[in-house]
Motif scaffolding. Structure first.
Motif, PDB file in Angstrom:
ATOM      1  N   ARG A 195      13.990  -0.120  -9.817  1.00 36.80           N
ATOM      2  CA  ARG A 195      12.666   0.455  -9.586  1.00 36.80           C
ATOM      3  C   ARG A 195      12.509   0.862  -8.116  1.00 36.80           C
ATOM      4  O   ARG A 195      12.054   1.969  -7.793  1.00 36.80           O
ATOM      5  CB  ARG A 195      11.583  -0.544  -9.988  1.00 36.80           C
ATOM      6  CG  ARG A 195      10.178   0.041  -9.986  1.00 36.80           C
ATOM      7  CD  ARG A 195       9.151  -0.979 -10.402  1.00 36.80           C
ATOM      8  NE  ARG A 195       9.059  -2.098  -9.490  1.00 36.80           N
ATOM      9  CZ  ARG A 195       8.435  -2.074  -8.303  1.00 36.80           C
ATOM     10  NH1 ARG A 195       7.863  -0.962  -7.881  1.00 36.80           N
ATOM     11  NH2 ARG A 195       8.391  -3.126  -7.541  1.00 36.80           N
ATOM     12  N   LYS A 196      12.923  -0.073  -7.214  1.00 39.41           N
ATOM     13  CA  LYS A 196      12.820   0.221  -5.784  1.00 39.41           C
ATOM     14  C   LYS A 196      13.715   1.407  -5.400  1.00 39.41           C
ATOM     15  O   LYS A 196      13.351   2.246  -4.580  1.00 39.41           O
ATOM     16  CB  LYS A 196      13.206  -1.004  -4.952  1.00 39.41           C
ATOM     17  CG  LYS A 196      12.278  -2.178  -5.116  1.00 39.41           C
ATOM     18  CD  LYS A 196      11.025  -1.970  -4.327  1.00 39.41           C
ATOM     19  CE  LYS A 196      10.212  -3.243  -4.374  1.00 39.41           C
ATOM     20  NZ  LYS A 196       8.915  -3.112  -3.797  1.00 39.41           N
ATOM     21  N   SER A 197      14.918   1.443  -6.021  1.00 38.10           N
ATOM     22  CA  SER A 197      15.834   2.554  -5.737  1.00 38.10           C
ATOM     23  C   SER A 197      15.229   3.868  -6.196  1.00 38.10           C
ATOM     24  O   SER A 197      15.345   4.900  -5.518  1.00 38.10           O
ATOM     25  CB  SER A 197      17.178   2.336  -6.449  1.00 38.10           C
ATOM     26  OG  SER A 197      17.809   1.197  -5.950  1.00 38.10           O
ATOM     27  N   SER A 198      14.577   3.813  -7.364  1.00 30.85           N
ATOM     28  CA  SER A 198      13.929   5.023  -7.875  1.00 30.85           C
ATOM     29  C   SER A 198      12.815   5.461  -6.928  1.00 30.85           C
ATOM     30  O   SER A 198      12.666   6.650  -6.618  1.00 30.85           O
ATOM     31  CB  SER A 198      13.379   4.753  -9.269  1.00 30.85           C
ATOM     32  OG  SER A 198      12.676   5.874  -9.751  1.00 30.85           O
ATOM     33  N   GLU A 199      12.046   4.471  -6.460  1.00 29.54           N
ATOM     34  CA  GLU A 199      10.978   4.793  -5.512  1.00 29.54           C
ATOM     35  C   GLU A 199      11.563   5.346  -4.213  1.00 29.54           C
ATOM     36  O   GLU A 199      11.047   6.306  -3.632  1.00 29.54           O
ATOM     37  CB  GLU A 199      10.137   3.549  -5.213  1.00 29.54           C
ATOM     38  CG  GLU A 199       9.244   3.115  -6.366  1.00 29.54           C
ATOM     39  CD  GLU A 199       8.481   1.829  -6.062  1.00 29.54           C
ATOM     40  OE1 GLU A 199       8.613   1.293  -4.932  1.00 29.54           O
ATOM     41  OE2 GLU A 199       7.767   1.357  -6.953  1.00 29.54           O
ATOM     42  N   ALA A 200      12.681   4.711  -3.766  1.00 33.93           N
ATOM     43  CA  ALA A 200      13.315   5.184  -2.520  1.00 33.93           C
ATOM     44  C   ALA A 200      13.859   6.598  -2.692  1.00 33.93           C
ATOM     45  O   ALA A 200      13.777   7.441  -1.778  1.00 33.93           O
ATOM     46  CB  ALA A 200      14.432   4.229  -2.108  1.00 33.93           C
ATOM     47  N   ALA A 201      14.412   6.857  -3.884  1.00 36.92           N
ATOM     48  CA  ALA A 201      14.930   8.212  -4.135  1.00 36.92           C
ATOM     49  C   ALA A 201      13.785   9.219  -4.094  1.00 36.92           C
ATOM     50  O   ALA A 201      13.909  10.325  -3.554  1.00 36.92           O
ATOM     51  CB  ALA A 201      15.655   8.258  -5.480  1.00 36.92           C
ATOM     52  N   SER A 258      13.361  12.177  -1.446  1.00 38.20           N
ATOM     53  CA  SER A 258      13.171  13.577  -1.846  1.00 38.20           C
ATOM     54  C   SER A 258      11.984  14.174  -1.090  1.00 38.20           C
ATOM     55  O   SER A 258      12.046  15.294  -0.567  1.00 38.20           O
ATOM     56  CB  SER A 258      12.943  13.647  -3.354  1.00 38.20           C
ATOM     57  OG  SER A 258      12.643  14.965  -3.745  1.00 38.20           O
ATOM     58  N   VAL A 259      10.884  13.403  -1.013  1.00 34.38           N
ATOM     59  CA  VAL A 259       9.698  13.867  -0.282  1.00 34.38           C
ATOM     60  C   VAL A 259      10.038  14.044   1.203  1.00 34.38           C
ATOM     61  O   VAL A 259       9.663  15.032   1.849  1.00 34.38           O
ATOM     62  CB  VAL A 259       8.521  12.891  -0.475  1.00 34.38           C
ATOM     63  CG1 VAL A 259       7.382  13.195   0.475  1.00 34.38           C
ATOM     64  CG2 VAL A 259       8.038  12.916  -1.916  1.00 34.38           C
ATOM     65  N   ALA A 260      10.801  13.050   1.729  1.00 37.27           N
ATOM     66  CA  ALA A 260      11.182  13.137   3.147  1.00 37.27           C
ATOM     67  C   ALA A 260      12.066  14.350   3.388  1.00 37.27           C
ATOM     68  O   ALA A 260      11.977  15.025   4.428  1.00 37.27           O
ATOM     69  CB  ALA A 260      11.891  11.857   3.566  1.00 37.27           C
TER      70      ALA A 260
END
Length: 199
Positions: free
Chosen positions: A157-163, A167-169
């Motif tokens: 979940r955290k990896s998905s959020e980080a991805a 992407s936004v960054a």
């Protein structure tokens, strides 16, 4: 003649009296001999009966003790003669010896079996303890696996959020790069204008 007849009668009476005396004496002797013979016969019968009955009673009593299960197998019947009763007593003694040996062997085997059963019980107890310990270990491993699965789900979940954040960054960085390029172009334009003004 009368005298001769009287003498013959007296002689006949004397002979008759002597014969009576001898008959009484013979009867008395016969009675004494018969009584003595009867007594001796009874005595011989009693001694014979005793010499036969006593060993028979001993043998019978020994068999009865064995049959009732109260036998002392170390006791033996005394062998008093070499006749049939002595032979029976010897056979009983051999029988008692064999039974004593058999009981001793069975007792030793029973003790061996009891010892082996004790060892089996101890091994079973150790196995039960180990199984219980392994159950505890399996429960701990199961708990750890559940915790790891939960952690993996959280990491995913955290990896998905980080991805998503990356992407936004990345988009923001692209947009920032364009702004920087535009700024640089503006600076170059200003520099050109300043340069032209200076000439």
């Amino acid at each position: 003649i009368d005298a001769i007849a009287a003498g013959a009668a007296a002689d006949a009476e004397a002979v008759h009296a002597a014969i009576d005396q001898q008959l009484r004496s013979a009867q008395l002797t016969s009675m004494v001999l018969l009584g003595a013979g009867g007594f001796i016969g009874v005595l011989v019968a009693w001694l014979t009966s005793r010499s036969i009955m006593r060993p028979l009673r001993d043998i019978t009593a020994s068999f009865e003790r064995v049959a009732q299960g109260d036998a002392d197998l170390t006791r033996r019947v005394e062998v008093r003669s070499r006749d049939e009763l002595g032979h029976v007593a010897s056979l009983f003694n051999r029988f008692a010896e064999q039974v004593q040996k058999l009981v001793s062997d069975v007792s030793a085997s029973a003790q061996g079996i009891a010892s082996a059963a004790g060892e089996v019980a101890a091994c079973s107890e150790q196995i039960a303890t180990r199984v219980h310990q392994q159950e505890g270990e399996a429960a701990r491993v199961s708990t750890a696996v559940e915790e790891m699965a939960s952690s993996i789900v959280e990491v995913a979940r955290k990896s998905s959020e980080a991805a998503g954040s990356a992407s936004v960054a990345g988009q923001s960085a692209g947009e920032g790069g364009q702004v920087v390029e535009q700024t640089i172009a503006g600076i170059h334009a200003i520099a050109a204008i300043v340069s032209e003004s200076a000439t």
